[in-house]
Motif scaffolding. Structure first.
Motif, PDB file in Angstrom:
ATOM      1  N   CYS A  70       0.879  -1.179   0.000  1.00 30.25           N
ATOM      2  CA  CYS A  70       0.000   0.000   0.000  1.00 30.25           C
ATOM      3  C   CYS A  70       0.913   1.225   0.000  1.00 30.25           C
ATOM      4  O   CYS A  70       1.027   1.947   0.993  1.00 30.25           O
ATOM      5  N   GLY A  84       5.915   7.418   1.027  1.00 31.87           N
ATOM      6  CA  GLY A  84       6.661   7.805   2.239  1.00 31.87           C
ATOM      7  C   GLY A  84       7.617   6.706   2.685  1.00 31.87           C
ATOM      8  O   GLY A  84       8.806   6.951   2.909  1.00 31.87           O
ATOM      9  N   LYS A  85       7.095   5.481   2.775  1.00 37.54           N
ATOM     10  CA  LYS A  85       7.958   4.378   3.248  1.00 37.54           C
ATOM     11  C   LYS A  85       8.719   3.731   2.102  1.00 37.54           C
ATOM     12  O   LYS A  85       9.819   3.226   2.287  1.00 37.54           O
ATOM     13  N   ASP A 136      -0.331   0.145  -5.348  1.00 37.34           N
ATOM     14  CA  ASP A 136      -1.421   0.929  -4.741  1.00 37.34           C
ATOM     15  C   ASP A 136      -2.603   0.923  -5.705  1.00 37.34           C
ATOM     16  O   ASP A 136      -2.433   0.701  -6.906  1.00 37.34           O
ATOM     17  N   ARG A 187      -1.999   8.848  -6.188  1.00 43.13           N
ATOM     18  CA  ARG A 187      -0.932   8.758  -5.181  1.00 43.13           C
ATOM     19  C   ARG A 187       0.348   8.213  -5.790  1.00 43.13           C
ATOM     20  O   ARG A 187       1.433   8.713  -5.523  1.00 43.13           O
ATOM     21  N   GLU A 243      -6.754  -5.786  -4.132  1.00 38.47           N
ATOM     22  CA  GLU A 243      -5.683  -6.606  -3.525  1.00 38.47           C
ATOM     23  C   GLU A 243      -5.530  -7.989  -4.165  1.00 38.47           C
ATOM     24  O   GLU A 243      -4.524  -8.661  -3.945  1.00 38.47           O
ATOM     25  N   ASP A 248       1.168  -1.301   4.729  1.00 38.15           N
ATOM     26  CA  ASP A 248       0.889  -0.064   5.472  1.00 38.15           C
ATOM     27  C   ASP A 248      -0.581   0.247   5.178  1.00 38.15           C
ATOM     28  O   ASP A 248      -0.890   1.057   4.313  1.00 38.15           O
TER      29      ASP A 248
HETATM   30  C1  LIG Z   1      -1.711   4.454   4.958  1.00 38.63           C
HETATM   31  S1  LIG Z   1      -1.817   4.779   3.262  1.00 38.63           S
HETATM   32  C2  LIG Z   1      -0.190   4.425   2.700  1.00 38.63           C
HETATM   33  C3  LIG Z   1       0.846   5.458   3.049  1.00 38.63           C
HETATM   34  C4  LIG Z   1       2.191   5.173   2.423  1.00 38.63           C
HETATM   35  N1  LIG Z   1       2.632   3.826   2.691  1.00 38.63           N
HETATM   36  C5  LIG Z   1       3.237   6.138   2.942  1.00 38.63           C
HETATM   37  O1  LIG Z   1       4.085   5.759   3.755  1.00 38.63           O
HETATM   38  O2  LIG Z   1       3.213   7.306   2.495  1.00 38.63           O
HETATM   39  C6  LIG Z   1      -2.729   3.415   2.655  1.00 38.63           C
HETATM   40  C7  LIG Z   1      -2.743   3.264   1.144  1.00 38.63           C
HETATM   41  O3  LIG Z   1      -3.434   2.056   0.837  1.00 38.63           O
HETATM   42  C8  LIG Z   1      -3.991   2.236  -0.434  1.00 38.63           C
HETATM   43  N2  LIG Z   1      -4.981   1.158  -0.631  1.00 38.63           N
HETATM   44  C9  LIG Z   1      -6.301   1.142  -0.345  1.00 38.63           C
HETATM   45  N3  LIG Z   1      -6.843  -0.042  -0.687  1.00 38.63           N
HETATM   46  C10 LIG Z   1      -5.848  -0.800  -1.189  1.00 38.63           C
HETATM   47  C11 LIG Z   1      -5.790  -2.121  -1.713  1.00 38.63           C
HETATM   48  N4  LIG Z   1      -6.876  -2.876  -1.783  1.00 38.63           N
HETATM   49  N5  LIG Z   1      -4.597  -2.583  -2.136  1.00 38.63           N
HETATM   50  C12 LIG Z   1      -3.484  -1.792  -2.070  1.00 38.63           C
HETATM   51  N6  LIG Z   1      -3.488  -0.537  -1.592  1.00 38.63           N
HETATM   52  C13 LIG Z   1      -4.656  -0.044  -1.155  1.00 38.63           C
HETATM   53  C14 LIG Z   1      -4.530   3.643  -0.406  1.00 38.63           C
HETATM   54  O4  LIG Z   1      -4.710   4.144  -1.706  1.00 38.63           O
HETATM   55  C15 LIG Z   1      -3.436   4.368   0.380  1.00 38.63           C
HETATM   56  O5  LIG Z   1      -2.521   4.969  -0.483  1.00 38.63           O
END
Ligand SMILES: C[S@@+](CC[C@H](N)C(=O)[O-])C[C@H]1O[C@@H](n2cnc3c(N)ncnc32)[C@H](O)[C@@H]1O
Length: 430
Positions: free
Chosen positions: A240, A245-246, A264, A269, A293, A311
């Motif tokens: 994710c 960021g990570k 993602d 993003r 996913e 994440d």
């Molecule tokens: C907490 S944020 C991630 C922040 C990022 N890792 C960072 O450090 O900047 C969660 C992310 O999960 C993504 N997301 C939502 N549903 C998802 C899915 N089914 N599979 C993968 N990513 C997903 C969102 O678009 C979002 O960007």
């Protein structure tokens, strides 16, 4: 904005007060995140100078933090203007003379009443300035004193943390360069890659930002990257990745070798990640847009990844220091939906981990149902995974933090955003 009126010391002009009222009104519609609403407000009101913007943003955030208290003082149906008057009267403790240029005689009588008001007994949620449902749910993980201490920590403004891009510069060298530029900077207390700034300087044009020597990243978030502990040449998945960021931290820890997949579901993003990768000097990152996913693109990677970070999308309640509007915008139904999604994403991401490889589940939530409960259910359903001590993983990287098996970072204890993480390993012969 020019000051056209004479104001008592510490007071603000009538025009600036009106601007703050309008900005607060737009934010309190709770249709969009407060930071997005404010950015838009400032774009639409370009005449506002740096200081005026700072005043408006700080005031709006202060009201969001203490909204429940202010509504008790000013009335449930208080207008944005009344909320602001109440904030300045009680939150900032302004003397009555500061209201003279701002408020009518009738309003000043009302302000005097607010100043003198004594509130009756308050519930835990009222004392913590949280909605009832959230205080209740926090009680699953904390006692009453714990919820109050946490809420106080969440109501403080967050410091500005940088992460040294270890591909380009060591943390100490970064500190020295920042100090040469008279930017107050200290080494972070937890992450060996962190620098904590004493103020909030604008850094987007700083040469060390432009050349990728640092990124802005909360120190707690940096510990999540450390928990993944990726090595040179490995195949690593940031499931994710968002705007990365990570991902950027993991890529630098891999010294730009091996392969780092950044998945993602949000194209927007991932698009933000691309220029950041270039600035950071990373050539090992592969951003991949997935539909969900269980996207077929993931199949060929099953059982191959050395490390997978999830994440997970979450309620974000651990970031209330930066996003105080979230506590009023989140709902129990949205959290429940999130929990189902988190379980599904974790199970899908786990399929990519090779035998002997590692899986890290992380959130910036403070709710047990998004954290321990998701990991407990996963471990129960996936006996091929076993827990690994987060404390042990961090210790090996020079971070001494008594956190036990699962990482729990709390604003009032660690002075970071609130984070949760669990490390798991797929047993070698499974
Ligand atoms: C907490 S944020 C991630 C922040 C990022 N890792 C960072 O450090 O900047 C969660 C992310 O999960 C993504 N997301 C939502 N549903 C998802 C899915 N089914 N599979 C993968 N990513 C997903 C969102 O678009 C979002 O960007």
């Amino acid at each position: 904005m020019k000051k056209t009126e004479k104001t008592p010391e510490g007071a603000v002009s009538r025009a600036l007060f009106i601007q703050a009222t309008q900005a607060l009104g737009a934010v309190l519609a709770f249709e969009f995140p407060a930071d997005a609403v404010l950015s838009r407000y400032f774009r639409d009101n370009r005449e506002l100078g740096h200081r005026d913007r700072g005043f408006i943003a700080e005031t709006v955030y202060a009201v969001l933090r203490r909204l429940r208290w202010l509504r008790r003082l000013a009335g449930d149906k208080a207008t944005p203007r009344e909320l602001l008057l109440a904030w300045f009267a009680r939150g900032e403790g302004w003397p009555m003379r500061n209201f003279e240029g701002l408020a009518s005689a009738t309003e000043r009588d009302w302000v005097a009443g607010v100043k003198a008001a004594e509130l009756g007994e308050a519930s835990l949620a009222e004392r913590a300035d949280l909605p009832d449902w959230l205080a209740e749910r926090l009680m699953n993980g904390f006692d009453e004193a714990g919820v109050l201490a946490l809420a106080q920590g969440l109501n403080r403004a967050a410091p500005l943390d940088l992460r040294a891009n270890v591909l380009k510069i060591e943390r100490d060298a970064l500190l020295a360069r920042l100090r040469e530029d008279r930017i107050g900077a200290e080494p972070g207390a937890l992450s060996p890659q962190a620098v904590r700034l004493s103020g909030k300087p604008a850094l987007q044009k700083h040469p060390l930002f432009l050349d990728g020597s640092f990124e802005v990243q909360d120190e707690g978030s940096q510990l999540l990257g450390l928990l993944v502990q990726p090595k040179r040449g490995e195949l690593v998945v940031d499931f994710c990745a968002g705007a990365g960021g990570k991902t950027l931290q993991l890529g630098a820890m891999m010294r730009s070798t091996g392969r780092l997949y950044a998945f993602d579901v949000s194209e927007k993003r991932l698009a933000k990640l691309k220029p950041r990768m270039a600035r950071a000097g990373l050539s090992n990152v592969h951003p991949v847009l997935i539909a969900h996913e269980n996207d077929a693109k993931l199949k060929r990677m099953a059982g191959k990844a050395d490390r997978v970070l999830v994440d997970a999308p979450c309620s974000g309640l651990g970031t209330l220091r930066r996003n105080p509007d979230l506590k009023w915008r989140q709902s129990p139904a949205a959290v429940d939906e999130m929990v189902a999604k988190q379980g599904a994403i974790l199970a899908a991401a786990a399929r990519l981990v090779r035998p002997g490889g590692r899986l890290v589940y992380a959130t910036c939530s403070l709710l047990a149902e998004e954290n321990d409960a998701v990991v407990d259910a996963f471990l129960e359903a996936h006996p091929q995974f076993r827990p690994v001590s987060a404390e042990g993983v961090l210790e090996k990287q020079g971070v001494s933090l008594e956190t036990g098996e699962r990482l729990r970072l709390l604003p009032h204890r660690h002075d970071t955003d609130g984070f949760f993480a669990a490390v798991m390993e797929r047993v070698a012969n499974a």
